[in-house]
Design a protein around this motif. Structure first.
Motif, mmCIF file in Angstrom:
data_model
loop_
_atom_site.group_PDB
_atom_site.id
_atom_site.type_symbol
_atom_site.label_atom_id
_atom_site.label_comp_id
_atom_site.label_asym_id
_atom_site.label_seq_id
_atom_site.Cartn_x
_atom_site.Cartn_y
_atom_site.Cartn_z
ATOM 1 N N SER A 1 63.983 66.820 13.402
ATOM 2 C CA SER A 1 63.100 67.689 14.180
ATOM 3 C C SER A 1 61.778 67.894 13.462
ATOM 4 C CB SER A 1 63.783 69.028 14.438
ATOM 5 O OG SER A 1 64.141 69.610 13.219
ATOM 6 N N ILE A 2 60.767 68.238 14.260
ATOM 7 C CA ILE A 2 59.462 68.539 13.670
ATOM 8 C C ILE A 2 58.910 69.857 14.222
ATOM 9 C CG2 ILE A 2 58.804 66.175 13.078
ATOM 10 C CD1 ILE A 2 57.136 66.028 15.599
ATOM 11 N N TYR A 3 58.086 70.487 13.505
ATOM 12 C CA TYR A 3 57.427 71.754 13.806
ATOM 13 C C TYR A 3 56.262 71.807 12.855
ATOM 14 C CZ TYR A 3 60.409 72.509 9.812
ATOM 15 O OH TYR A 3 61.030 72.339 8.604
ATOM 16 N N ASP A 4 55.226 72.642 12.972
ATOM 17 C CA ASP A 4 55.060 73.553 14.071
ATOM 18 C C ASP A 4 54.222 72.874 15.156
ATOM 19 O OD1 ASP A 4 52.559 73.529 12.922
ATOM 20 O OD2 ASP A 4 52.465 75.636 12.421
ATOM 21 N N SER A 5 53.567 73.663 16.017
ATOM 22 C CA SER A 5 52.875 73.055 17.155
ATOM 23 C C SER A 5 51.807 72.051 16.730
ATOM 24 C CB SER A 5 52.264 74.147 18.045
ATOM 25 O OG SER A 5 51.245 74.850 17.375
ATOM 26 N N ARG A 6 51.142 72.296 15.617
ATOM 27 C CA ARG A 6 50.063 71.376 15.221
ATOM 28 C C ARG A 6 50.626 70.020 14.805
ATOM 29 N NH1 ARG A 6 45.878 75.296 11.896
ATOM 30 N NH2 ARG A 6 46.516 77.162 12.982
ATOM 31 N N VAL A 7 51.738 70.068 14.087
ATOM 32 C CA VAL A 7 52.374 68.820 13.653
ATOM 33 C C VAL A 7 52.929 68.086 14.876
ATOM 34 C CG1 VAL A 7 54.256 67.857 12.260
ATOM 35 C CG2 VAL A 7 52.891 69.762 11.376
ATOM 36 N N ILE A 8 53.522 68.827 15.797
ATOM 37 C CA ILE A 8 54.088 68.187 16.997
ATOM 38 C C ILE A 8 52.981 67.506 17.808
ATOM 39 C CG2 ILE A 8 55.364 68.553 19.137
ATOM 40 C CD1 ILE A 8 56.676 71.021 17.844
ATOM 41 N N VAL A 9 51.866 68.210 17.987
ATOM 42 C CA VAL A 9 50.773 67.624 18.779
ATOM 43 C C VAL A 9 50.216 66.381 18.083
ATOM 44 C CG1 VAL A 9 48.430 67.987 19.635
ATOM 45 C CG2 VAL A 9 50.158 69.746 19.996
ATOM 46 N N GLU A 10 50.104 66.439 16.789
ATOM 47 C CA GLU A 10 49.610 65.258 16.076
ATOM 48 C C GLU A 10 50.561 64.076 16.286
ATOM 49 O OE1 GLU A 10 48.211 65.917 12.120
ATOM 50 O OE2 GLU A 10 48.184 63.780 11.648
ATOM 51 N N ASP B 1 44.527 79.061 17.772
ATOM 52 C CA ASP B 1 45.855 79.429 17.266
ATOM 53 C C ASP B 1 45.764 80.705 16.427
ATOM 54 O OD1 ASP B 1 46.746 77.072 18.374
ATOM 55 O OD2 ASP B 1 47.705 76.318 16.557
ATOM 56 N N GLY B 2 44.674 80.837 15.682
ATOM 57 C CA GLY B 2 44.501 82.035 14.850
ATOM 58 C C GLY B 2 44.402 83.287 15.708
ATOM 59 N N ALA B 3 43.729 83.171 16.843
ATOM 60 C CA ALA B 3 43.648 84.318 17.760
ATOM 61 C C ALA B 3 45.056 84.660 18.248
ATOM 62 C CB ALA B 3 42.740 83.979 18.940
ATOM 63 N N CYS B 4 45.840 83.626 18.548
ATOM 64 C CA CYS B 4 47.219 83.878 19.017
ATOM 65 C C CYS B 4 48.071 84.493 17.911
ATOM 66 C CB CYS B 4 47.854 82.575 19.510
ATOM 67 S SG CYS B 4 47.054 81.908 20.968
ATOM 68 N N PRO C 1 63.873 75.776 10.356
ATOM 69 C CA PRO C 1 64.361 76.840 9.460
ATOM 70 C C PRO C 1 63.509 78.103 9.517
ATOM 71 C CG PRO C 1 63.505 74.964 8.207
ATOM 72 C CD PRO C 1 63.510 74.551 9.643
ATOM 73 N N LEU C 2 62.289 77.971 10.022
ATOM 74 C CA LEU C 2 61.430 79.155 10.149
ATOM 75 C C LEU C 2 61.807 79.965 11.383
ATOM 76 C CD1 LEU C 2 58.073 77.385 9.245
ATOM 77 C CD2 LEU C 2 59.500 78.808 7.749
ATOM 78 N N GLY C 3 62.692 79.387 12.215
ATOM 79 C CA GLY C 3 63.191 80.121 13.377
ATOM 80 C C GLY C 3 62.118 80.445 14.395
ATOM 81 N N LYS C 4 61.202 79.519 14.607
ATOM 82 C CA LYS C 4 60.119 79.755 15.570
ATOM 83 C C LYS C 4 60.059 78.625 16.585
ATOM 84 C CE LYS C 4 57.119 82.261 12.379
ATOM 85 N NZ LYS C 4 55.754 82.619 12.075
ATOM 86 N N VAL C 5 59.639 78.985 17.795
ATOM 87 C CA VAL C 5 59.292 77.958 18.778
ATOM 88 C C VAL C 5 57.782 77.734 18.678
ATOM 89 C CG1 VAL C 5 61.170 78.404 20.367
ATOM 90 C CG2 VAL C 5 59.065 79.740 20.599
ATOM 91 N N PRO C 6 57.300 76.529 18.949
ATOM 92 C CA PRO C 6 58.042 75.351 19.379
ATOM 93 C C PRO C 6 58.624 74.554 18.214
ATOM 94 C CG PRO C 6 55.714 74.827 19.285
ATOM 95 C CD PRO C 6 55.840 76.272 18.918
ATOM 96 N N ALA C 7 59.722 73.818 18.540
ATOM 97 C CA ALA C 7 60.247 72.790 17.643
ATOM 98 C C ALA C 7 60.638 71.620 18.536
ATOM 99 C CB ALA C 7 61.450 73.308 16.871
ATOM 100 N N LEU C 8 60.479 70.438 18.003
ATOM 101 C CA LEU C 8 60.754 69.231 18.799
ATOM 102 C C LEU C 8 61.781 68.386 18.071
ATOM 103 C CD1 LEU C 8 59.519 67.575 21.325
ATOM 104 C CD2 LEU C 8 58.332 66.250 19.568
ATOM 105 N N THR C 9 62.898 68.058 18.757
ATOM 106 C CA THR C 9 63.844 67.129 18.126
ATOM 107 C C THR C 9 63.534 65.725 18.628
ATOM 108 O OG1 THR C 9 65.541 67.615 19.766
ATOM 109 C CG2 THR C 9 65.700 68.781 17.712
ATOM 110 N N LEU C 10 63.606 64.782 17.706
ATOM 111 C CA LEU C 10 63.257 63.390 18.002
ATOM 112 C C LEU C 10 64.522 62.597 18.332
ATOM 113 C CD1 LEU C 10 60.692 62.814 15.082
ATOM 114 C CD2 LEU C 10 60.324 63.851 17.340
#
Ligand code: GSF
Length: 204
Positions: free
Chosen positions: A60-69, A99-102, A46-55
């Motif tokens: 689906s899950i987001y954002d990148s930190r949650v996906i990597v975990e 990520d903060g730098a990005c 719903p935040l309309g950002k990549v990455p998102a991962l559908t299982l």
């Protein structure tokens, strides 16, 4: 199968792609632009950002930190975040820094895309300062050690490498290689890993 919504320029999506490759997890890639209202990423996030991962179950899950975990937990292959609490927090802090730098560079890049008369040079400088301070911290933390954290390759290295790659893409005038030779050495070493080479952002 897992499906990753990504864009080739996103350092956050690159972090996830590298993690998936290193963990040898099968997945499908779906390239998309979050700026396109018709992009399927809006249904996945719903935040309309990549990455998102559908299982596999369609959620689906987001954002990148949650996906990597998630992906680090579902496969025991090549642990990316160490389990002992101090090491885990140190690695996650590296990730927050990179990520903060990005995030700061994304904000500066978006500002530069506005009509010139409406851009705020102060805002751009403020974000740029964050990027430079984060990179200086990365260089100081890495020192002459072989990896960002501890004795092995972790998510800290992935996040650091993705941030440096994104700086090359969006702030090519920032000579971080000249200023921090230890980071240059580390980026070159990481760049030799297939997962890094295959996910390299487009040139400029
Ligand atoms: C950041 C994702 C992000 O900024 C994460 O996944 O870690 N905290 C999130 N994605 C950008 C693309 S990029 O610059 O990497 C995005 O999709 N922006 C679209 C928008 O509408 O903001």
């Amino acid at each position: 199968m897992l499906k990753l919504y990504y864009s080739t320029t996103s350092p956050f999506a690159r972090k996830v792609r590298i993690a998936l490759e290193e963990k040898k997890i099968e997945y499908e890639l779906c390239e998309t632009s979050a700026w396109d209202d018709a992009s399927p990423v809006h249904a996945a996030n719903p935040l309309g950002k990549v990455p998102a991962l559908t299982l596999d179950d369609g959620t689906s899950i987001y954002d990148s930190r949650v996906i990597v975990e998630y992906i680090d937990d579902v496969s025991p292959v090549s642990r990316l975040v160490p389990e002992p609490v101090r090491q885990r927090i140190a690695v996650r802090k590296w990730e927050a820094l990179a990520d903060g730098a990005c995030d700061a560079l994304v904000l500066a890049t978006l500002e530069r895309k506005r009509p010139e008369a409406r851009q705020s040079p102060e805002w751009i400088a403020r974000q740029r300062h964050k990027v430079e301070a984060a990179v200086a911290e990365m260089a100081s933390e890495l020192g002459e050690r072989p990896w960002c954290n501890g004795e092995s390759y972790t998510l800290a290295d992935i996040a650091c490498g993705c941030a440096l790659g994104y700086i090359d893409l969006r702030a090519a005038d920032f000579d971080w290689r000249g200023r921090f030779p230890n980071l240059a050495r580390h980026a070159d070493k990481l760049g030799k890993r297939p997962a890094f080479a295959e996910s390299a952002p487009p040139k400029s």
